[in-house]
Design a protein around this motif. Sequence first.
Motif, PDB file in Angstrom:
ATOM      1  N   SER A 185     -49.212  18.414 -25.073  1.00  0.00           N
ATOM      2  CA  SER A 185     -47.946  17.722 -25.337  1.00  0.00           C
ATOM      3  C   SER A 185     -47.228  18.369 -26.508  1.00  0.00           C
ATOM      4  O   SER A 185     -46.035  18.197 -26.685  1.00  0.00           O
ATOM      5  CB  SER A 185     -48.146  16.220 -25.519  1.00  0.00           C
ATOM      6  OG  SER A 185     -49.043  15.963 -26.561  1.00  0.00           O
ATOM      7  N   CYS A 186     -47.944  19.163 -27.311  1.00  0.00           N
ATOM      8  CA  CYS A 186     -47.279  19.909 -28.384  1.00  0.00           C
ATOM      9  C   CYS A 186     -46.147  20.756 -27.824  1.00  0.00           C
ATOM     10  O   CYS A 186     -45.103  20.907 -28.452  1.00  0.00           O
ATOM     11  CB  CYS A 186     -48.274  20.817 -29.102  1.00  0.00           C
ATOM     12  SG  CYS A 186     -49.276  19.903 -30.267  1.00  0.00           S
TER      13      CYS A 186
ATOM     14  N   PHE B 242     -48.471  12.171 -37.073  1.00  0.00           N
ATOM     15  CA  PHE B 242     -48.749  13.466 -36.464  1.00  0.00           C
ATOM     16  C   PHE B 242     -47.703  14.477 -36.958  1.00  0.00           C
ATOM     17  O   PHE B 242     -46.499  14.218 -36.889  1.00  0.00           O
ATOM     18  CB  PHE B 242     -48.683  13.293 -34.946  1.00  0.00           C
ATOM     19  CG  PHE B 242     -49.120  14.497 -34.174  1.00  0.00           C
ATOM     20  CD1 PHE B 242     -50.350  15.079 -34.413  1.00  0.00           C
ATOM     21  CD2 PHE B 242     -48.303  15.035 -33.186  1.00  0.00           C
ATOM     22  CE1 PHE B 242     -50.759  16.186 -33.689  1.00  0.00           C
ATOM     23  CE2 PHE B 242     -48.703  16.136 -32.455  1.00  0.00           C
ATOM     24  CZ  PHE B 242     -49.936  16.713 -32.717  1.00  0.00           C
TER      25      PHE B 242
ATOM     26  N   ASP C 285     -44.465   8.579 -28.545  1.00  0.00           N
ATOM     27  CA  ASP C 285     -45.639   9.423 -28.297  1.00  0.00           C
ATOM     28  C   ASP C 285     -46.831   8.502 -28.042  1.00  0.00           C
ATOM     29  O   ASP C 285     -47.296   7.809 -28.942  1.00  0.00           O
ATOM     30  CB  ASP C 285     -45.882  10.343 -29.498  1.00  0.00           C
ATOM     31  CG  ASP C 285     -47.015  11.356 -29.235  1.00  0.00           C
ATOM     32  OD1 ASP C 285     -47.809  11.141 -28.284  1.00  0.00           O
ATOM     33  OD2 ASP C 285     -47.109  12.345 -29.986  1.00  0.00           O
TER      34      ASP C 285
ATOM     35  N   ALA D  14     -49.925   9.345 -27.029  1.00  0.00           N
ATOM     36  CA  ALA D  14     -51.107  10.198 -26.863  1.00  0.00           C
ATOM     37  C   ALA D  14     -52.392   9.364 -26.737  1.00  0.00           C
ATOM     38  O   ALA D  14     -53.334   9.776 -26.062  1.00  0.00           O
ATOM     39  CB  ALA D  14     -51.226  11.166 -28.035  1.00  0.00           C
ATOM     40  N   TYR D  15     -52.416   8.192 -27.376  1.00  0.00           N
ATOM     41  CA  TYR D  15     -53.651   7.383 -27.386  1.00  0.00           C
ATOM     42  C   TYR D  15     -53.491   6.074 -26.616  1.00  0.00           C
ATOM     43  O   TYR D  15     -54.264   5.150 -26.815  1.00  0.00           O
ATOM     44  CB  TYR D  15     -54.065   7.090 -28.839  1.00  0.00           C
ATOM     45  CG  TYR D  15     -54.312   8.357 -29.619  1.00  0.00           C
ATOM     46  CD1 TYR D  15     -55.558   8.989 -29.564  1.00  0.00           C
ATOM     47  CD2 TYR D  15     -53.302   8.947 -30.367  1.00  0.00           C
ATOM     48  CE1 TYR D  15     -55.781  10.176 -30.239  1.00  0.00           C
ATOM     49  CE2 TYR D  15     -53.516  10.138 -31.053  1.00  0.00           C
ATOM     50  CZ  TYR D  15     -54.748  10.743 -30.981  1.00  0.00           C
ATOM     51  OH  TYR D  15     -54.957  11.922 -31.645  1.00  0.00           O
TER      52      TYR D  15
ATOM     53  N   LYS E 110     -56.798  13.634 -25.096  1.00  0.00           N
ATOM     54  CA  LYS E 110     -57.480  12.582 -25.848  1.00  0.00           C
ATOM     55  C   LYS E 110     -58.392  11.762 -24.941  1.00  0.00           C
ATOM     56  O   LYS E 110     -59.589  11.984 -24.913  1.00  0.00           O
ATOM     57  CB  LYS E 110     -56.437  11.714 -26.564  1.00  0.00           C
ATOM     58  CG  LYS E 110     -55.504  12.526 -27.465  1.00  0.00           C
ATOM     59  CD  LYS E 110     -56.256  13.306 -28.536  1.00  0.00           C
ATOM     60  CE  LYS E 110     -55.308  14.191 -29.343  1.00  0.00           C
ATOM     61  NZ  LYS E 110     -56.014  15.049 -30.291  1.00  0.00           N
TER      62      LYS E 110
ATOM     63  N   ARG F 120     -55.520  22.488 -22.549  1.00  0.00           N
ATOM     64  CA  ARG F 120     -54.156  22.375 -23.063  1.00  0.00           C
ATOM     65  C   ARG F 120     -53.189  21.875 -21.996  1.00  0.00           C
ATOM     66  O   ARG F 120     -52.501  22.665 -21.332  1.00  0.00           O
ATOM     67  CB  ARG F 120     -53.658  23.730 -23.639  1.00  0.00           C
ATOM     68  CG  ARG F 120     -54.545  24.399 -24.652  1.00  0.00           C
ATOM     69  CD  ARG F 120     -54.767  23.540 -25.901  1.00  0.00           C
ATOM     70  NE  ARG F 120     -53.531  23.225 -26.582  1.00  0.00           N
ATOM     71  CZ  ARG F 120     -53.135  21.969 -26.864  1.00  0.00           C
ATOM     72  NH1 ARG F 120     -53.889  20.931 -26.539  1.00  0.00           N
ATOM     73  NH2 ARG F 120     -52.009  21.760 -27.483  1.00  0.00           N
TER      74      ARG F 120
HETATM   75  C1  LIG Z   1     -50.037  11.670 -31.673  1.00  0.00           C
HETATM   76  C2  LIG Z   1     -50.349  12.961 -31.009  1.00  0.00           C
HETATM   77  N1  LIG Z   1     -49.444  13.516 -30.200  1.00  0.00           N
HETATM   78  C3  LIG Z   1     -49.691  14.695 -29.596  1.00  0.00           C
HETATM   79  C4  LIG Z   1     -50.873  15.376 -29.805  1.00  0.00           C
HETATM   80  C5  LIG Z   1     -51.025  16.720 -29.168  1.00  0.00           C
HETATM   81  O1  LIG Z   1     -51.803  16.726 -28.087  1.00  0.00           O
HETATM   82  P1  LIG Z   1     -51.915  17.974 -27.100  1.00  0.00           P
HETATM   83  O2  LIG Z   1     -53.332  18.370 -27.173  1.00  0.00           O
HETATM   84  O3  LIG Z   1     -51.521  17.442 -25.781  1.00  0.00           O
HETATM   85  O4  LIG Z   1     -50.973  19.044 -27.552  1.00  0.00           O
HETATM   86  C6  LIG Z   1     -51.847  14.834 -30.634  1.00  0.00           C
HETATM   87  C7  LIG Z   1     -53.099  15.564 -30.902  1.00  0.00           C
HETATM   88  O5  LIG Z   1     -53.743  15.443 -31.913  1.00  0.00           O
HETATM   89  C8  LIG Z   1     -51.570  13.590 -31.263  1.00  0.00           C
HETATM   90  O6  LIG Z   1     -52.464  13.041 -32.108  1.00  0.00           O
END
Ligand SMILES: Cc1ncc(COP(=O)(O)O)c(C=O)c1O
Lengths: 435, 373
Positions: B98-99, B123, B197, B199-200, B230, B238
């Motif tokens: 997602s980066c 983040f 976001d 992610a979690y 995650k 990736r």
């Molecule tokens: C809040 C948050 N967003 C995005 C990411 C990035 O994840 P990805 O591995 O998909 O690039 C992380 C990873 O630590 C994260 O903690």
Amino acid sequence: MTETRLSLDLQADICWIPLVQGVVETGAPVMGLDPGKTLRLALAAEEFILHLSRTAPGTRLTLTLSREASSVSALFQFESSPEDLWAMNLTAASEISQDLDQGMAHMGLLLASRVADRFSIALSGRTLGVTLFQDIIYPDIEKAEVPSTPLRGTLSAQACSDPADISHACALTMALYPEPLYPKSFRTPGNIIDRISQGRFHAGLVKDEAGTAAGMICWQIPSRRTVEFYGPYLFSKGDGIAQLLMDHLINQVARTEAITLYSRAATPDLPPGNFEPLAALAYKQSNGQKETRTLWFRHLREDMGCPVWAHPVLGPFLKGTYDRLFLIRTIREYKDPGGGRPARSLLGTRLGADKQEAFIRPMLDGTDIRENIQRHIQLLVNENYLNLFFTMDLSIGWQAALGKDLTETGFEPAYVLPYAGESDKVIFHYVHPHA
Amino acid sequence: MSTLMLDRIVPRHIRNFEPYYPSKPDSVLMSLFGVERLHRLNNNENALGPPPAVHRVIDGFKAEMVPVYPNGDCFDLRDLLAAKFHKTQDQFLVGNGSCEVISSVIKAFCVKGDNIITADKTFAVYEWVAEFSGVEARLIPLKDFGFDPEAMLDAVDDKTKIIFVCNPNNPTGTYWDRDTMTGFLEAVDQRCIVVIDEAYCEYVDNPDYPDAMQLMETFPNVVTFRTFSKMYALAALRIGYLCSSPDVVDMVRRTHIVYSVNTPAQQAAAAAITDDRDFILATRKMVKEARELLCPFFDGLGIPYLSNQGNYMMVHVPLSDTLLYRMLMKRGVMVRTMTGFRFPNWIRISLVQAPVMTDFINAFREVLSTAQK
Ligand SMILES: Cc1ncc(COP(=O)(O)O)c(C=O)c1O
């Protein structure tokens, strides 16, 4: 104040001396240097050109005059062998006077380095850069009256660049803390204000809701990966002021390239739990007593380890230090590869005010370096400097190899400053044989 | 001889940007710190490993498939995502983690002079991408360890293009409930993009936790980020994605690199979401058990901590976090120091299987007694 610079391309020939004088004499005052210091800088520049005209006539060089923060400097860049710079050693005068015929040619260099407040030397490829500095003179301030008004409302920390705030905070610090705990430039806050405006120095203040300053923390960035701080200075009693200052400092530098945050003169108000003791220095004072000064440090991120060069005599000291601090280092023994070593070395010396301390730094290697170190010790001891320090960069092989010479001439390794160079630096302290 | 005039050709915002150096490989760290095993508790990874279906995909991946480019825009995976979340394919954009989509979104909406808004302690990648793109990052201090909606709204001006809300927040684990989020989106009133976001998100099972996938039906300016790193334990592959209204995605697609996601990642991600219910439950159970071990342990020591959502918790340690890191590494335990997140003397720990948590507890106890000597 913006950075100003002026530059001139010329050849080493005495015919250009009046022009160089003219550039410095008219340029430096525009950059804020007072008449006395302007004359000294003009004289230093003149002597430098004179030296080059005698020893290497016709050399092409660039002179750059510039104002940076609190000083005006003249930088000379030219192609040369660094060996010719030996006369910039603090100890060169006696050698030159002993052999005047051979010495006369180097007299100019000697004068140039003495007349300047400071100088530095950098070698990039074959191009040598010699910078002569004159510091701007700023007015002194008096200690402030410490106010007794209580603080009001919530306290908060903020970056500070306001001249009145800085000046007042310096005056309060002088009233509340003894001298070694704050930089000498607090007495002349104009210096601090100029350096802050150019991003060379930083200050954070904690204020109450009425805008009253409750404390200050200051820092600067002496090298790419280190930050040195001063304080915390508390101007009122109040819970958590010191921690607010510490958090402000750490948060300001945490996402930078810096790894090591340290202080050589943190105040007793440093809140516990934030720092690790780096060393306890037995600092010699003018009354003959020794005062123990604790140096504190912390890392700002994970330590990934690095290799360091060392002479075997330093092995036990380094291993002990790295074990105690849990630092991961691969200690590599430096063996002199032989050959190609110039005859004459150069040491840079920074003399502290009041003869409290002198800092020696190896600038150029040479086969005479051990004698050179001895000559420096002798001169500084004769002049009654109380604390002599020698800084060694463990990422530079020939410097690391000096371990034996230093310990045999009376220096003892005092502490390791992690990441002060490409890797760590070791700071040696001179132990007077008769002490 | 000519010299490369980097000062002249590199923009000031790049020169002033501090590069990020990731940590060394585990094998190097292990040899440096002299340990034979290393518990990685620093990156919020799912220590259970990926769902069983992923193992089959990875094991079945043949060298013969390597010469062929992957599908350029993750066609099959977007199909599956659309079906799973009741959306259309054109609402998804998949990236190399997602980066990568963070970068695409900032490129799509911001030019020099614009700003983005996020928190100071979250983040870091939103802030980094903004800064090295010459875009101002307005960092609003957290309030009670959570994002502060009023202060963020106060910071919005006509140059604000994106607001990033990390929900739940990494590293504090706090989240905005449905009312707070809805109130915020109403107040933003479509003036800019709001990235949520998530992610979690798969770690949260509280009923008041808002689902951005639903919110975007009412608020077309909502973009959600999700990742396979995650919960689904595909960090090494990736892969992550964004989802939004078709018009928004159509704009972001223009700045998004095609072919950036490799074939095994696309196939593994597809396998991971196909039948994930039991896997998610098992992971949540592991995280819950880890909390049940760690919280009483820190309570017993009188050490403050934050144990909220996500597969991590934060601990306020009584010594420098970076010293604690070095001491724990000597015992084969790697945690995340929080000074770089602007939380000096806090650490973040990933919540994993009980035996590893027990190793952590023992190492932590030893280190504390050494440090307090
Ligand atoms: C809040 C948050 N967003 C995005 C990411 C990035 O994840 P990805 O591995 O998909 O690039 C992380 C990873 O630590 C994260 O903690």
